[in-house]
Structure formats: C-alpha cells, structure tokens
Write an enzyme that holds these catalytic residues in place. Structure first.
Site, PDB file in Angstrom:
ATOM      1  N   GLU A  89       0.841  -1.214   0.000  1.00  0.00           N
ATOM      2  CA  GLU A  89       0.000   0.000   0.000  1.00  0.00           C
ATOM      3  C   GLU A  89       0.872   1.258   0.000  1.00  0.00           C
ATOM      4  O   GLU A  89       0.564   2.248  -0.667  1.00  0.00           O
ATOM      5  CB  GLU A  89      -0.905   0.021   1.240  1.00  0.00           C
ATOM      6  N   CYS A 111      -2.275  -4.085   7.059  1.00  0.00           N
ATOM      7  CA  CYS A 111      -1.860  -4.494   8.409  1.00  0.00           C
ATOM      8  C   CYS A 111      -2.258  -3.456   9.456  1.00  0.00           C
ATOM      9  O   CYS A 111      -2.466  -2.280   9.158  1.00  0.00           O
ATOM     10  CB  CYS A 111      -0.368  -4.785   8.445  1.00  0.00           C
ATOM     11  N   CYS A 114      -0.356  -0.189   7.795  1.00  0.00           N
ATOM     12  CA  CYS A 114      -0.903   0.307   6.524  1.00  0.00           C
ATOM     13  C   CYS A 114      -2.336   0.809   6.688  1.00  0.00           C
ATOM     14  O   CYS A 114      -2.753   1.754   6.017  1.00  0.00           O
ATOM     15  CB  CYS A 114      -0.863  -0.790   5.467  1.00  0.00           C
ATOM     16  N   ARG A 160      12.675 -26.357  -5.855  1.00  0.00           N
ATOM     17  CA  ARG A 160      13.506 -26.209  -4.650  1.00  0.00           C
ATOM     18  C   ARG A 160      13.647 -24.736  -4.279  1.00  0.00           C
ATOM     19  O   ARG A 160      13.549 -24.358  -3.110  1.00  0.00           O
ATOM     20  CB  ARG A 160      14.895 -26.794  -4.890  1.00  0.00           C
ATOM     21  N   THR A 190      17.921 -42.153   2.011  1.00  0.00           N
ATOM     22  CA  THR A 190      18.086 -41.405   0.756  1.00  0.00           C
ATOM     23  C   THR A 190      19.435 -40.689   0.749  1.00  0.00           C
ATOM     24  O   THR A 190      20.157 -40.701  -0.257  1.00  0.00           O
ATOM     25  CB  THR A 190      16.931 -40.394   0.584  1.00  0.00           C
ATOM     26  N   LEU A 229      21.158 -31.529  -3.036  1.00  0.00           N
ATOM     27  CA  LEU A 229      19.984 -30.726  -2.677  1.00  0.00           C
ATOM     28  C   LEU A 229      20.248 -29.225  -2.832  1.00  0.00           C
ATOM     29  O   LEU A 229      19.825 -28.424  -2.006  1.00  0.00           O
ATOM     30  CB  LEU A 229      19.506 -31.042  -1.251  1.00  0.00           C
ATOM     31  N   ARG A 262      21.295 -25.798  -8.645  1.00  0.00           N
ATOM     32  CA  ARG A 262      22.304 -25.449  -9.648  1.00  0.00           C
ATOM     33  C   ARG A 262      21.753 -25.324 -11.059  1.00  0.00           C
ATOM     34  O   ARG A 262      22.357 -24.700 -11.903  1.00  0.00           O
ATOM     35  CB  ARG A 262      23.502 -26.409  -9.636  1.00  0.00           C
ATOM     36  N   LEU A 313       7.876 -40.208   2.363  1.00  0.00           N
ATOM     37  CA  LEU A 313       6.784 -39.625   1.581  1.00  0.00           C
ATOM     38  C   LEU A 313       5.453 -40.259   1.973  1.00  0.00           C
ATOM     39  O   LEU A 313       4.453 -39.578   2.188  1.00  0.00           O
ATOM     40  CB  LEU A 313       7.049 -39.826   0.087  1.00  0.00           C
ATOM     41  N   SER A 346       4.671 -41.689   4.718  1.00  0.00           N
ATOM     42  CA  SER A 346       4.217 -41.361   6.077  1.00  0.00           C
ATOM     43  C   SER A 346       3.603 -39.953   6.129  1.00  0.00           C
ATOM     44  O   SER A 346       2.684 -39.715   6.912  1.00  0.00           O
ATOM     45  CB  SER A 346       5.332 -41.550   7.107  1.00  0.00           C
TER      46      SER A 346
HETATM   47  C1  AOF Z   1       0.292  -5.286   4.426  1.00  0.00           C
HETATM   48  N1  AOF Z   1       0.848  -5.039   3.214  1.00  0.00           N
HETATM   49  O1  AOF Z   1       2.361  -5.456   1.654  1.00  0.00           O
HETATM   50  C2  AOF Z   1       2.354  -6.850   3.534  1.00  0.00           C
HETATM   51  C3  AOF Z   1       1.709  -7.135   4.754  1.00  0.00           C
HETATM   52  O2  AOF Z   1       7.498  -7.181   9.585  1.00  0.00           O
HETATM   53  P1  AOF Z   1       6.589  -6.321   8.770  1.00  0.00           P
HETATM   54  O3  AOF Z   1       6.360  -4.964   9.368  1.00  0.00           O
HETATM   55  O4  AOF Z   1       7.029  -6.220   7.325  1.00  0.00           O
HETATM   56  O5  AOF Z   1       5.153  -7.008   8.780  1.00  0.00           O
HETATM   57  C4  AOF Z   1       4.991  -8.281   8.216  1.00  0.00           C
HETATM   58  C5  AOF Z   1       3.548  -8.694   8.364  1.00  0.00           C
HETATM   59  O6  AOF Z   1       2.695  -7.746   7.746  1.00  0.00           O
HETATM   60  C6  AOF Z   1       3.258 -10.024   7.675  1.00  0.00           C
HETATM   61  O7  AOF Z   1       3.390 -11.098   8.569  1.00  0.00           O
HETATM   62  C7  AOF Z   1       1.808  -9.841   7.247  1.00  0.00           C
HETATM   63  O8  AOF Z   1       0.928 -10.101   8.324  1.00  0.00           O
HETATM   64  C8  AOF Z   1       1.744  -8.358   6.913  1.00  0.00           C
HETATM   65  N2  AOF Z   1       2.143  -8.173   5.516  1.00  0.00           N
HETATM   66  N3  AOF Z   1       0.672  -6.353   5.149  1.00  0.00           N
HETATM   67  O9  AOF Z   1      -0.572  -4.523   4.864  1.00  0.00           O
HETATM   68  C9  AOF Z   1       1.860  -5.760   2.746  1.00  0.00           C
HETATM   69  N4  AOF Z   1       3.411  -7.570   3.099  1.00  0.00           N
HETATM   70 ZN    ZN Z   2       1.237  -3.156   6.030  1.00  0.00          ZN
END
Ligand code: AOF
Ligand code: ZN
Length: 355
Positions: A55, A82, A91, A190, A202, A210, A213, A294, A296
């Site tokens: 955002e 967030c 945000c 991977r 294995t 693992l 490359r 796998l 299990s």
């Molecule tokens: C948003 N917009 O683009 C993302 C969000 O450690 P921080 O501050 O970067 O926060 C990470 C957390 O924020 C992540 O676990 C998820 O809950 C949220 N990510 N939120 O509003 C974003 N990447």
């Molecule tokens: Zn955010």
C-alpha cells in the site's frame, strides 16, 4: 461498483504481488492498486522482506498532479492492510490518514497481530471495506503464509519421480528416472521453498546435493533426518556449501558445518518433524524422499501438494514402490516436460493442522 470491475483491479494486484516472489518470504506476496474513476493512478507491491508494504509503495507511485485525487480513489489490495507496528507502521492507519474513499481486499490476513484488526480500523474511520474479491486466488498465491499462520506448521510439498510401472527406483541404489528438463523444474521447485527434507537412507544411498544449480534462485535450507548420525561427514549434505540442518536424537559433532536440532525423545514421526521445522521458522518444505518418508506424510494427512514426475518410457519391473497420493488428493495440474515425461500436481483437499 460491480464485481467484474473489482476482479479486474484485484487481478492486477495479484500480478504485482507475484513480482515479489523469492524476495519477501516469510512475509506474504502483496500487491496494491489505486483507482480513480476507472483510471489507475498508483501501483505497488511488497518488494523486499523488511521493507515497505504494498500500500505504501502504491501511494508513493502516485504522480504529484494526481495526489489530490487520493481521497476520491479506491485502494485495491490482495491482503488485508496491516494493523500492527512491525518493521513498518500499520498500513490501515496510513489509508485512514490518506482518507482513501474505499478499500477492496482479497482476503483477511491470518497473522495474529492483524487478523481483522486492519479492516476494523478502517471501518471505524468510516472507510467502506469490501472483503473477498478473488479470495481463493489470493489465498493460493500466499498458501505457504496461510498454512503457517492457520495450521501452525510449514506448507508441505511432496515430490517424487517414478517409472511408468510405479517404482521410485531400484532397491538400495541411486536410479536415474527423470530428464534434464524435469531436473530443471525440480530445481525451480527447490528455489521456491524454505527447506528441502530427506531421510537418512536417501542421503546414504543417493548422496544428494539438494542445491539449486539448474535454476537461478535462492537455495533453501537442506534438512536431513539422521537420528543416529549415520551419514558420513564426506557426504555432500555435510559439505558446508549451504545452510544445512540435521534433525537428530544424538548431540551433533563438534566442528560440523551443519546445525543440529534435537528431536524430542528422538521422535521422527511426521508431527515431530514438522514441529522441528516450525521451531526453526521454516515456512515451507519440499520432501524429496525416500519412499517411506513420503508415504508417512500422506498417511498422516500432513501434506498440501504432491508433485509427481512419471517417466512413461521407463519400466523398472521391481524396486522401491512409489507412494500413492490417496483419496484426499485432487488433481490440480497436469503437463509434460518432454515427450514421455509427465508431471501431475495433486492437492490435498483435507490437510491436517500441525496443532
Ligand atoms: C500489508 N501489506 O504489503 C504486507 C503485509 O514485519 P513487517 O512490518 O514487514 O510485517 C509483516 C507482516 O505484515 C506479515 O506477517 C503480514 O501479516 C503483513 N504483511 N501487510 O498490509 C503488505 N506484506
Ligand atoms: Zn502493512
């Protein structure tokens, strides 16, 4: 605004979010688009772990001449904005300060510090919020992040290659099954997970590296189950060429290049293995064998995807039987890497939680 229009802009958010692949884990991929009367005036995505969220990057991209339009615009974002002070400020607060006219979200953020609180903040400030546009697509894009926060375990991807008649390989020896094209695909797989796990036999029989490359991308943590430390230090997995974790019952030897994680009571059942990976903060894991390991994972229901490469031109007649994905498996994708070589990707319709 009608649903198809919402979906058009949300699809753009998902495209932008995907550009962060490989650089934001264990954070989710997130994209955002700001729309004023049918015109996109800002776009952004979460580009780098620890840095600005989608955002914020979207708002920063708005041209100076368009900034006065922000309070009359709708913000589309592929994850709930967030609500917490993490590495960056919330945000949701920023969208309130900017006074955007409306917010459209694909899905709620399952992270405990957010989980609905971002939506609540914006609604309390009088911003109308629509949730659930392209929800399934957005949840799929962040399936590792979602599994981690809702099932409290890593996202589990099973992978194996089998002969046309259903064998993983000849008993007790390394057996070539797939083509170079499929091997490149496996190296890409991977690079997309946080860890790769193999069992002791294995490691002993195949002596795998693992690494990644045959594909440009990050190298995951190599994880070896070795209860009694039977894998010799001369094997590739213990060469120190990349981070390696050994899950073991015995204390690790001094001077080893690997990290040793004790399994409680030396337990090597699937829940104990996933618990150890969870404690190590590994959000996803590719299980590369052997057959028993796998199988299990399938038996316990603690898996999310099974990716099976079948060499239709190879008959082995005998050996180690390939696992069977089971009744919960639903075919998600099917393609060919080369003539005679098929890839089936199965999804578990009813995956079990870690706790
Ligand atoms: C948003 N917009 O683009 C993302 C969000 O450690 P921080 O501050 O970067 O926060 C990470 C957390 O924020 C992540 O676990 C998820 O809950 C949220 N990510 N939120 O509003 C974003 N990447
Ligand atoms: Zn955010």
């Amino acid at each position: 605004m009608n649903a198809p229009v919402h979906e058009t802009y949300m699809r753009r958010c998902l495209q932008l979010a995907a550009l962060g692949a490989g650089r934001v884990a264990p954070n989710p991929l997130v994209g955002a688009v700001l729309v004023h009367q049918g015109r996109i005036i800002g776009e952004g995505y979460h580009q780098q772990f620890g840095q600005a969220h989608a955002e914020v990057n979207c708002l920063a991209s708005v041209a100076p001449a368009d900034r006065p339009l922000i309070p009359a615009s709708t913000m589309y974002v592929s994850l709930e904005p967030c609500a917490h002070f993490g590495k960056t400020p919330p945000c949701a607060d920023r969208l309130v300060t900017e006074k955007v006219a409306a917010v459209v979200v694909a899905c709620r953020d399952p992270f405990a510090a957010v989980n609905g609180k971002g939506i609540e903040k914006m609604e309390q400030a009088g911003i109308p919020v629509t949730v659930g546009v392209l929800e399934a697509e957005a949840a799929w894009q962040n399936r590792r992040f979602f599994t981690w926060h809702t099932a409290h375990r890593p996202y589990v991807v099973l992978k194996w290659a089998q002969s046309a008649d259903g064998w993983l390989g000849r008993a007790g020896q390394r057996t070539a099954i797939s083509s170079p094209a499929s091997q490149r695909l496996v190296h890409r797989w991977r690079s997309e997970e946080a860890a790769i796990l193999v069992g002791t036999n294995t490691a002993l029989i195949d002596n795998p590296r693992l690494d990644v490359r045959h594909w440009p991308g990050p190298a995951p943590m190599r994880v070896l189950i070795d209860r009694h430390l039977r894998v010799p230090a001369t094997h590739h997995l213990l060469d120190g060429s990349q981070p390696t974790l050994v899950l073991t019952a015995a204390p690790g030897p001094a001077g080893s290049a690997a990290t040793y994680h004790p399994l409680p009571d030396g337990r090597t059942d699937v829940p104990a293995l996933l618990q150890a990976l969870y404690q190590q903060g590994l959000q996803s894991v590719l299980i590369e064998g052997g057959g028993q390991l796998l199988q299990s994972f399938i038996q316990t229901g603690l898996w999310d995807e099974a990716r099976v490469i079948t060499n239709q031109a190879l008959q082995l007649g005998a050996g180690v039987p390939a696992p069977l994905p089971g009744l919960a498996a639903q075919l998600h994708q099917h393609f060919e890497t080369e003539a005679n070589e098929q890839v089936h990707i199965w999804r578990n319709t009813n995956p079990a939680a870690g706790r």
